[in-house]
Design a protein around this motif. Structure first.
Motif, PDB file in Angstrom:
ATOM      1  N   ARG A  64     -12.031   5.400   6.754  1.00 41.81           N
ATOM      2  CA  ARG A  64     -11.504   3.792   7.105  1.00 41.81           C
ATOM      3  C   ARG A  64     -12.552   2.999   6.673  1.00 41.81           C
ATOM      4  O   ARG A  64     -12.071   1.571   5.696  1.00 41.81           O
ATOM      5  CB  ARG A  64     -10.548   3.799   8.175  1.00 41.81           C
ATOM      6  CG  ARG A  64      -9.977   4.816   8.354  1.00 41.81           C
ATOM      7  CD  ARG A  64      -9.152   5.360   7.686  1.00 41.81           C
ATOM      8  NE  ARG A  64      -7.636   6.298   7.852  1.00 41.81           N
ATOM      9  CZ  ARG A  64      -6.989   7.037   7.012  1.00 41.81           C
ATOM     10  NH1 ARG A  64      -6.552   6.050   5.813  1.00 41.81           N
ATOM     11  NH2 ARG A  64      -5.777   7.781   7.361  1.00 41.81           N
ATOM     12  N   LEU A 124       0.795   5.140  -0.092  1.00 42.70           N
ATOM     13  CA  LEU A 124      -0.337   6.411   1.116  1.00 42.70           C
ATOM     14  C   LEU A 124       0.986   7.785  -0.502  1.00 42.70           C
ATOM     15  O   LEU A 124       1.316   7.784  -0.231  1.00 42.70           O
ATOM     16  CB  LEU A 124       0.126   6.157   2.114  1.00 42.70           C
ATOM     17  CG  LEU A 124      -0.666   5.807   2.916  1.00 42.70           C
ATOM     18  CD1 LEU A 124      -0.020   3.967   2.833  1.00 42.70           C
ATOM     19  CD2 LEU A 124      -0.905   6.225   4.140  1.00 42.70           C
ATOM     20  N   GLN A 179      -2.060   0.587  -4.415  1.00 40.33           N
ATOM     21  CA  GLN A 179      -2.259  -0.950  -4.137  1.00 40.33           C
ATOM     22  C   GLN A 179      -1.981  -1.665  -4.852  1.00 40.33           C
ATOM     23  O   GLN A 179      -2.734  -2.506  -6.341  1.00 40.33           O
ATOM     24  CB  GLN A 179      -3.184  -1.019  -3.022  1.00 40.33           C
ATOM     25  CG  GLN A 179      -2.946  -2.932  -2.537  1.00 40.33           C
ATOM     26  CD  GLN A 179      -4.804  -3.050  -2.334  1.00 40.33           C
ATOM     27  OE1 GLN A 179      -5.431  -2.596  -2.316  1.00 40.33           O
ATOM     28  NE2 GLN A 179      -4.426  -4.041  -0.877  1.00 40.33           N
ATOM     29  N   TYR A 235     -12.782   2.161  -5.662  1.00 44.61           N
ATOM     30  CA  TYR A 235     -11.248   2.329  -6.446  1.00 44.61           C
ATOM     31  C   TYR A 235     -11.646   2.225  -7.498  1.00 44.61           C
ATOM     32  O   TYR A 235     -12.698   1.553  -7.801  1.00 44.61           O
ATOM     33  CB  TYR A 235     -10.371   1.165  -5.418  1.00 44.61           C
ATOM     34  CG  TYR A 235     -10.530  -0.583  -5.537  1.00 44.61           C
ATOM     35  CD1 TYR A 235     -10.952  -0.723  -6.303  1.00 44.61           C
ATOM     36  CD2 TYR A 235     -11.749  -0.721  -5.010  1.00 44.61           C
ATOM     37  CE1 TYR A 235     -11.256  -2.259  -7.084  1.00 44.61           C
ATOM     38  CE2 TYR A 235     -11.953  -2.435  -5.069  1.00 44.61           C
ATOM     39  CZ  TYR A 235     -11.142  -3.139  -5.678  1.00 44.61           C
ATOM     40  OH  TYR A 235     -12.537  -4.456  -5.867  1.00 44.61           O
ATOM     41  N   TYR A 255     -10.040   5.706  -3.119  1.00 46.42           N
ATOM     42  CA  TYR A 255     -10.412   7.240  -1.892  1.00 46.42           C
ATOM     43  C   TYR A 255     -10.711   6.478  -0.673  1.00 46.42           C
ATOM     44  O   TYR A 255     -12.094   6.191  -1.047  1.00 46.42           O
ATOM     45  CB  TYR A 255     -10.356   8.111  -2.798  1.00 46.42           C
ATOM     46  CG  TYR A 255     -11.190   9.311  -2.168  1.00 46.42           C
ATOM     47  CD1 TYR A 255      -9.221  10.102  -1.970  1.00 46.42           C
ATOM     48  CD2 TYR A 255     -11.655   9.747  -1.352  1.00 46.42           C
ATOM     49  CE1 TYR A 255      -9.769  11.097  -1.970  1.00 46.42           C
ATOM     50  CE2 TYR A 255     -11.810  10.565  -0.497  1.00 46.42           C
ATOM     51  CZ  TYR A 255     -10.866  11.979  -0.817  1.00 46.42           C
ATOM     52  OH  TYR A 255     -10.949  12.548  -0.485  1.00 46.42           O
ATOM     53  N   GLU A 256     -10.176   6.692   0.428  1.00 44.36           N
ATOM     54  CA  GLU A 256     -11.214   6.418   1.431  1.00 44.36           C
ATOM     55  C   GLU A 256     -11.565   7.285   1.730  1.00 44.36           C
ATOM     56  O   GLU A 256     -11.290   8.609   2.493  1.00 44.36           O
ATOM     57  CB  GLU A 256      -9.522   6.449   2.307  1.00 44.36           C
ATOM     58  CG  GLU A 256      -9.325   4.607   2.458  1.00 44.36           C
ATOM     59  CD  GLU A 256      -8.435   4.225   3.852  1.00 44.36           C
ATOM     60  OE1 GLU A 256      -8.017   4.679   4.264  1.00 44.36           O
ATOM     61  OE2 GLU A 256      -8.419   2.539   3.218  1.00 44.36           O
ATOM     62  N   GLU A 305       0.913  -1.031   0.089  1.00 50.11           N
ATOM     63  CA  GLU A 305      -0.087   0.018  -0.069  1.00 50.11           C
ATOM     64  C   GLU A 305       0.977   1.605  -0.327  1.00 50.11           C
ATOM     65  O   GLU A 305       1.383   1.657   0.973  1.00 50.11           O
ATOM     66  CB  GLU A 305      -0.565  -0.298   1.086  1.00 50.11           C
ATOM     67  CG  GLU A 305      -1.918  -0.920   0.489  1.00 50.11           C
ATOM     68  CD  GLU A 305      -2.826  -0.893   1.902  1.00 50.11           C
ATOM     69  OE1 GLU A 305      -2.510   0.327   2.871  1.00 50.11           O
ATOM     70  OE2 GLU A 305      -4.101  -1.737   2.208  1.00 50.11           O
ATOM     71  N   ILE A 308      -4.739   5.979  -2.097  1.00 49.34           N
ATOM     72  CA  ILE A 308      -3.712   5.306  -1.734  1.00 49.34           C
ATOM     73  C   ILE A 308      -3.983   3.889  -2.649  1.00 49.34           C
ATOM     74  O   ILE A 308      -4.586   3.721  -3.542  1.00 49.34           O
ATOM     75  CB  ILE A 308      -4.320   4.287  -0.067  1.00 49.34           C
ATOM     76  CG1 ILE A 308      -4.295   4.771   0.671  1.00 49.34           C
ATOM     77  CG2 ILE A 308      -3.446   3.021   0.044  1.00 49.34           C
ATOM     78  CD1 ILE A 308      -4.778   3.552   2.188  1.00 49.34           C
ATOM     79  N   THR A 320      -1.484  10.239  -0.153  1.00 48.51           N
ATOM     80  CA  THR A 320      -1.909  10.902   0.030  1.00 48.51           C
ATOM     81  C   THR A 320      -2.548  10.253   1.571  1.00 48.51           C
ATOM     82  O   THR A 320      -2.213   9.374   1.557  1.00 48.51           O
ATOM     83  CB  THR A 320      -3.046  12.444  -0.004  1.00 48.51           C
ATOM     84  OG1 THR A 320      -4.281  11.717  -0.256  1.00 48.51           O
ATOM     85  CG2 THR A 320      -3.092  12.537  -1.345  1.00 48.51           C
ATOM     86  N   ASN A 321      -2.846  10.866   2.259  1.00 48.16           N
ATOM     87  CA  ASN A 321      -3.828  10.000   3.566  1.00 48.16           C
ATOM     88  C   ASN A 321      -5.108   9.634   3.524  1.00 48.16           C
ATOM     89  O   ASN A 321      -5.538   8.488   3.458  1.00 48.16           O
ATOM     90  CB  ASN A 321      -4.210  11.115   4.911  1.00 48.16           C
ATOM     91  CG  ASN A 321      -3.140  12.050   5.357  1.00 48.16           C
ATOM     92  OD1 ASN A 321      -2.133  11.429   5.275  1.00 48.16           O
ATOM     93  ND2 ASN A 321      -3.213  12.578   6.323  1.00 48.16           N
ATOM     94  N   ARG A 322      -5.474  10.048   2.410  1.00 47.06           N
ATOM     95  CA  ARG A 322      -6.314   8.840   1.901  1.00 47.06           C
ATOM     96  C   ARG A 322      -6.687   8.623   0.425  1.00 47.06           C
ATOM     97  O   ARG A 322      -7.377   7.509   0.332  1.00 47.06           O
ATOM     98  CB  ARG A 322      -8.110  10.088   1.882  1.00 47.06           C
ATOM     99  CG  ARG A 322      -8.718  10.657   3.266  1.00 47.06           C
ATOM    100  CD  ARG A 322      -9.735  11.676   2.948  1.00 47.06           C
ATOM    101  NE  ARG A 322      -9.919  12.139   4.054  1.00 47.06           N
ATOM    102  CZ  ARG A 322     -10.731  11.691   5.053  1.00 47.06           C
ATOM    103  NH1 ARG A 322     -11.485  10.498   5.133  1.00 47.06           N
ATOM    104  NH2 ARG A 322     -11.250  12.347   6.077  1.00 47.06           N
TER     105      ARG A 322
END
Length: 336
Positions: free
Chosen positions: A295, A251, A259, A300, A291-292, A249, A257, A253-255
């Motif tokens: 969580r 990152l 994979q 995706y 995009y989360e 994974e 991701i 950004t923080n949201r």
């Protein structure tokens, strides 16, 4: 002598007699006379009795000493005779930086490292009791060259920090038919801080006839944060199969991701009923960007490439099936 000069001379003699003579006039401070608008200041003491006089009572705070005779006041200003070696000049050089910190930093010891990175033991628990977790890693659909399809991959566990019961399942459908589907029930035990050993059974619903396998393997977090699963399966008539899956994974950004994931399947012997041959039978590489929003809710998009290898590719060609497939997918990742 001029007759007009006589009165002036007499006046001068009278003034000198009244104010103490030329010595007194010489001791008058010209600045005090100027500040007093013509009024005479009191006479300063002589050098013989200067030590008994408080100078602060005779000189204003803002007085100019340019006209004062310091030699007569007993103050020596000869800098040549001063011992500069005993003077502290450290505060005079503003550009000089100290070579050592004001508070020395102690050297790093093994005890400091052990305190910062404690070794994890099996006796360290997050909490007593039974907990559970279910991750739907892939729940996706696509519209490829060979028709629309759907795919899923999930895993979950129930138990404590050391002993857990694991559930794993994955499969694919395309053109209204199930091309692959299986479910695994495993017992897992933590053998280190990041790795579990698992053992149990797997049941295949497709392709071909249903069959069961004994399973044993490891799963966990490899160095550099690679999620890894390696499982060997043992079936009837000496059939052996091994599946290795690695994902990572990244990152952005923080949201957001990214994979990447790679999966490879190895077969111990030919199995015509399932359309596989010995050796590396198939591989799959995927790249999914999610995009989360939370969580637990992360849609995706991704690109997936599947390929058959060796004898398995020959069997698929003979059956009129494609050897490789590349498709765009959209899906959802969630957990409970």
């Amino acid at each position: 002598m001029n007759r007009h000069a006589l009165p002036r001379l007499a006046l001068a003699v009278a003034l000198v007699a009244c104010f103490g003579g030329p010595a007194a006039l010489a001791q008058d401070d010209p600045h005090d006379l100027h500040q007093g608008h013509g009024q005479h200041a009191p006479a300063l003491p002589t050098a013989t009795d200067e030590a008994d006089v408080d100078h602060s009572q005779h000189r204003p705070a803002a007085a100019d000493d340019s006209g004062t005779d310091h030699a007569a006041m007993g103050h020596s200003m000869d800098h040549a005779g001063m011992d500069h070696s005993t003077m502290d000049h450290s505060g005079m050089d503003a550009t000089a930086a100290p070579t050592q910190p004001r508070v020395p930093i102690p050297p790093l010891t093994d005890a400091d490292r052990a305190a910062a990175f404690p070794e994890l033991h099996h006796t360290m628990h997050h909490g007593d009791g039974v907990h559970g977790f279910l991750l739907v890693d892939r729940l996706e659909a696509w519209d490829g060259d060979h028709g629309t399809g759907q795919g899923w991959e999930l895993q979950g566990w129930l138990g404590g920090d050391i002993n857990r019961a694991w559930l794993r399942s994955e499969g694919e459908r395309e053109g209204g038919e199930t091309h692959a589907a299986d479910i695994e029930l495993l017992y897992g035990r933590a053998v280190s801080a990041w790795w579990d050993v698992v053992a149990g059974v797997r049941h295949d619903f497709a392709p071909g006839d249903s069959r069961s396998w004994a399973a044993v393997g490891v799963q966990g977090l490899a160095p550099y944060m690679f999620e890894t699963q390696a499982t060997a399966y043992f079936g009837e008539s000496g059939r052996v199969e091994a599946v290795i899956e690695v994902e990572y994974e990244l990152l952005l950004t923080n949201r957001l991701i990214l994979q990447p994931a790679v999966e490879a399947t190895f077969t111990g012997r030919d199995d015509a009923d399932r359309g596989v041959a010995s050796g590396l039978s198939s591989s799959e590489a995927g790249l999914r960007l999610r995009y989360e929003f939370t969580r637990r809710f992360a849609p995706y998009v991704g690109l997936v490439h599947e390929r058959s290898h060796g004898g398995t590719a020959d069997l698929r060609r003979d059956a009129g099936e494609p050897v490789h497939d590349t498709r765009w997918v959209v899906g959802l990742r969630t957990w409970f």
